[in-house]
Design a protein around this motif. Sequence first.
Motif, PDB file in Angstrom:
ATOM      1  N   HIS A   1       0.826  -1.216   0.000  1.00  0.00           N
ATOM      2  CA  HIS A   1       0.000   0.000   0.000  1.00  0.00           C
ATOM      3  C   HIS A   1       0.857   1.261   0.000  1.00  0.00           C
ATOM      4  CE1 HIS A   1      -2.979   2.943   1.425  1.00  0.00           C
ATOM      5  NE2 HIS A   1      -3.855   2.153   0.833  1.00  0.00           N
ATOM      6  N   ASP A   2       1.924   1.285   0.803  1.00  0.00           N
ATOM      7  CA  ASP A   2       2.804   2.467   0.844  1.00  0.00           C
ATOM      8  C   ASP A   2       3.469   2.716  -0.513  1.00  0.00           C
ATOM      9  OD1 ASP A   2       2.189   2.902   3.497  1.00  0.00           O
ATOM     10  OD2 ASP A   2       4.066   2.057   4.273  1.00  0.00           O
ATOM     11  N   THR A   3       3.854   1.639  -1.186  1.00  0.00           N
ATOM     12  CA  THR A   3       4.483   1.769  -2.503  1.00  0.00           C
ATOM     13  C   THR A   3       3.488   2.348  -3.502  1.00  0.00           C
ATOM     14  OG1 THR A   3       5.898  -0.129  -2.024  1.00  0.00           O
ATOM     15  CG2 THR A   3       5.688   0.535  -4.333  1.00  0.00           C
ATOM     16  N   MET A   4       2.265   1.840  -3.478  1.00  0.00           N
ATOM     17  CA  MET A   4       1.260   2.347  -4.418  1.00  0.00           C
ATOM     18  C   MET A   4       0.917   3.804  -4.112  1.00  0.00           C
ATOM     19  SD  MET A   4      -1.154  -0.940  -5.212  1.00  0.00           S
ATOM     20  CE  MET A   4      -1.384  -1.451  -3.510  1.00  0.00           C
ATOM     21  N   GLY A   5       0.918   4.179  -2.825  1.00  0.00           N
ATOM     22  CA  GLY A   5       0.707   5.585  -2.471  1.00  0.00           C
ATOM     23  C   GLY A   5       1.833   6.470  -2.977  1.00  0.00           C
TER      24      GLY A   5
ATOM     25  N   HIS B   1      -1.526   3.350 -16.185  1.00  0.00           N
ATOM     26  CA  HIS B   1      -2.302   2.355 -16.924  1.00  0.00           C
ATOM     27  C   HIS B   1      -1.622   0.983 -16.949  1.00  0.00           C
ATOM     28  CE1 HIS B   1      -3.954   0.277 -20.451  1.00  0.00           C
ATOM     29  NE2 HIS B   1      -5.078   0.844 -20.069  1.00  0.00           N
ATOM     30  N   ASP B   2      -0.305   0.982 -17.170  1.00  0.00           N
ATOM     31  CA  ASP B   2       0.403  -0.274 -17.352  1.00  0.00           C
ATOM     32  C   ASP B   2       0.917  -0.890 -16.059  1.00  0.00           C
ATOM     33  OD1 ASP B   2      -0.032   0.216 -20.042  1.00  0.00           O
ATOM     34  OD2 ASP B   2       1.994   0.981 -20.394  1.00  0.00           O
ATOM     35  N   ARG B   3       1.120  -0.073 -15.052  1.00  0.00           N
ATOM     36  CA  ARG B   3       1.789  -0.578 -13.856  1.00  0.00           C
ATOM     37  C   ARG B   3       0.950  -0.430 -12.589  1.00  0.00           C
ATOM     38  NH1 ARG B   3       8.083   0.813 -12.786  1.00  0.00           N
ATOM     39  NH2 ARG B   3       8.436  -0.690 -11.143  1.00  0.00           N
ATOM     40  N   LEU B   4       0.615   0.808 -12.225  1.00  0.00           N
ATOM     41  CA  LEU B   4      -0.015   1.026 -10.925  1.00  0.00           C
ATOM     42  C   LEU B   4      -1.458   0.539 -10.832  1.00  0.00           C
ATOM     43  CD1 LEU B   4       1.269   4.506  -9.720  1.00  0.00           C
ATOM     44  CD2 LEU B   4       1.892   2.258  -8.894  1.00  0.00           C
ATOM     45  N   LEU B   5      -2.283   0.899 -11.800  1.00  0.00           N
ATOM     46  CA  LEU B   5      -3.687   0.498 -11.711  1.00  0.00           C
ATOM     47  C   LEU B   5      -3.865  -1.019 -11.700  1.00  0.00           C
ATOM     48  CD1 LEU B   5      -5.767   3.149 -13.636  1.00  0.00           C
ATOM     49  CD2 LEU B   5      -6.258   2.205 -11.392  1.00  0.00           C
ATOM     50  N   PRO B   6      -3.207  -1.767 -12.593  1.00  0.00           N
ATOM     51  CA  PRO B   6      -3.357  -3.221 -12.511  1.00  0.00           C
ATOM     52  C   PRO B   6      -2.898  -3.791 -11.157  1.00  0.00           C
ATOM     53  CG  PRO B   6      -2.391  -2.617 -14.615  1.00  0.00           C
ATOM     54  CD  PRO B   6      -2.423  -1.372 -13.773  1.00  0.00           C
TER      55      PRO B   6
ATOM     56  N   MET C   1      -8.436   6.570  -6.644  1.00  0.00           N
ATOM     57  CA  MET C   1      -7.613   7.774  -6.774  1.00  0.00           C
ATOM     58  C   MET C   1      -6.633   7.636  -7.942  1.00  0.00           C
ATOM     59  SD  MET C   1      -6.970   8.640  -2.745  1.00  0.00           S
ATOM     60  CE  MET C   1      -5.675   9.808  -3.054  1.00  0.00           C
ATOM     61  N   LEU C   2      -6.074   6.450  -8.117  1.00  0.00           N
ATOM     62  CA  LEU C   2      -5.181   6.216  -9.258  1.00  0.00           C
ATOM     63  C   LEU C   2      -5.930   6.409 -10.573  1.00  0.00           C
ATOM     64  CD1 LEU C   2      -3.281   3.092  -7.897  1.00  0.00           C
ATOM     65  CD2 LEU C   2      -2.269   5.337  -8.348  1.00  0.00           C
ATOM     66  N   GLY C   3      -7.175   5.920 -10.625  1.00  0.00           N
ATOM     67  CA  GLY C   3      -7.992   6.117 -11.820  1.00  0.00           C
ATOM     68  C   GLY C   3      -8.278   7.584 -12.072  1.00  0.00           C
ATOM     69  N   ARG C   4      -8.485   8.333 -11.003  1.00  0.00           N
ATOM     70  CA  ARG C   4      -8.734   9.776 -11.137  1.00  0.00           C
ATOM     71  C   ARG C   4      -7.511  10.486 -11.704  1.00  0.00           C
ATOM     72  NH1 ARG C   4      -7.513  14.120  -8.112  1.00  0.00           N
ATOM     73  NH2 ARG C   4      -8.843  15.937  -8.341  1.00  0.00           N
ATOM     74  N   ILE C   5      -6.332  10.129 -11.221  1.00  0.00           N
ATOM     75  CA  ILE C   5      -5.103  10.751 -11.711  1.00  0.00           C
ATOM     76  C   ILE C   5      -4.862  10.364 -13.171  1.00  0.00           C
ATOM     77  CG2 ILE C   5      -2.602  10.961 -11.386  1.00  0.00           C
ATOM     78  CD1 ILE C   5      -4.460  12.332  -9.254  1.00  0.00           C
ATOM     79  N   LEU C   6      -5.213   9.146 -13.552  1.00  0.00           N
ATOM     80  CA  LEU C   6      -5.127   8.753 -14.956  1.00  0.00           C
ATOM     81  C   LEU C   6      -6.073   9.600 -15.800  1.00  0.00           C
ATOM     82  CD1 LEU C   6      -4.069   6.936 -17.215  1.00  0.00           C
ATOM     83  CD2 LEU C   6      -5.810   5.255 -16.556  1.00  0.00           C
ATOM     84  N   ALA C   7      -7.268   9.852 -15.288  1.00  0.00           N
ATOM     85  CA  ALA C   7      -8.222  10.698 -16.016  1.00  0.00           C
ATOM     86  C   ALA C   7      -7.670  12.106 -16.201  1.00  0.00           C
ATOM     87  CB  ALA C   7      -9.553  10.735 -15.279  1.00  0.00           C
ATOM     88  N   VAL C   8      -7.023  12.643 -15.179  1.00  0.00           N
ATOM     89  CA  VAL C   8      -6.420  13.976 -15.274  1.00  0.00           C
ATOM     90  C   VAL C   8      -5.345  13.985 -16.362  1.00  0.00           C
ATOM     91  CG1 VAL C   8      -4.953  15.651 -14.051  1.00  0.00           C
ATOM     92  CG2 VAL C   8      -6.941  14.653 -12.901  1.00  0.00           C
TER      93      VAL C   8
ATOM     94  N   GLU D   1       3.997   9.972 -19.798  1.00  0.00           N
ATOM     95  CA  GLU D   1       4.676   9.072 -18.872  1.00  0.00           C
ATOM     96  C   GLU D   1       3.753   8.692 -17.714  1.00  0.00           C
ATOM     97  OE1 GLU D   1       8.755   8.675 -16.203  1.00  0.00           O
ATOM     98  OE2 GLU D   1       8.424  10.510 -17.356  1.00  0.00           O
ATOM     99  N   ALA D   2       2.996   9.661 -17.218  1.00  0.00           N
ATOM    100  CA  ALA D   2       2.040   9.382 -16.137  1.00  0.00           C
ATOM    101  C   ALA D   2       0.991   8.377 -16.594  1.00  0.00           C
ATOM    102  CB  ALA D   2       1.382  10.673 -15.665  1.00  0.00           C
ATOM    103  N   LYS D   3       0.479   8.565 -17.809  1.00  0.00           N
ATOM    104  CA  LYS D   3      -0.541   7.646 -18.322  1.00  0.00           C
ATOM    105  C   LYS D   3       0.007   6.224 -18.416  1.00  0.00           C
ATOM    106  CE  LYS D   3      -1.610  10.242 -21.895  1.00  0.00           C
ATOM    107  NZ  LYS D   3      -2.255  10.816 -23.095  1.00  0.00           N
ATOM    108  N   SER D   4       1.187   6.094 -18.967  1.00  0.00           N
ATOM    109  CA  SER D   4       1.789   4.772 -19.108  1.00  0.00           C
ATOM    110  C   SER D   4       2.038   4.136 -17.738  1.00  0.00           C
ATOM    111  CB  SER D   4       3.100   4.899 -19.886  1.00  0.00           C
ATOM    112  OG  SER D   4       3.760   3.670 -19.945  1.00  0.00           O
ATOM    113  N   PHE D   5       2.603   4.894 -16.824  1.00  0.00           N
ATOM    114  CA  PHE D   5       2.904   4.418 -15.477  1.00  0.00           C
ATOM    115  C   PHE D   5       1.634   3.958 -14.760  1.00  0.00           C
ATOM    116  CE2 PHE D   5       3.986   5.743 -10.961  1.00  0.00           C
ATOM    117  CZ  PHE D   5       4.843   4.686 -10.695  1.00  0.00           C
TER     118      PHE D   5
END
Length: 137
Positions: free
Chosen positions: A68-72, A95-100, A115-122, A89-93
Amino acid sequence: SRPEEALPVVKTYVAWRHRYWPSGKHDILIAQNNLAICLSDLGRHDEVLVLKREIYAGFVAMCGESHHDTMGAGLNLAMSMNATGLNEEAKSFLHDRLLPMARRSVGADNQLTLMLGRILAVAHIDNPEGRDDLLEA
């Protein structure tokens, strides 16, 4: 808040943690994150990005990618990428790594995953071609 006055204090604290408690990796990463917050308040976003990358790498090494700390820390890094215009770079990071990883580790309906999905939307706001990825997030 007076970040210009806080900066030398926070820098000294980070150096102090490194010098006297080098084995306290978690506390050092938290102190570095506090330094990044102070630098962000001063508008020094390029320096923040460098620190956020170090913090994320530190949590990956210490706790593993699914912690959890790493994902935060990854969430914070993605927000810094967006703030410095590194949206691709944010989208790739994200979509491909953090969200899955978040979906597998804490579930799709967990606050962190959302929250990760929200940041991807941004990151997709300025990219109409990314509509399918945005809907997936």
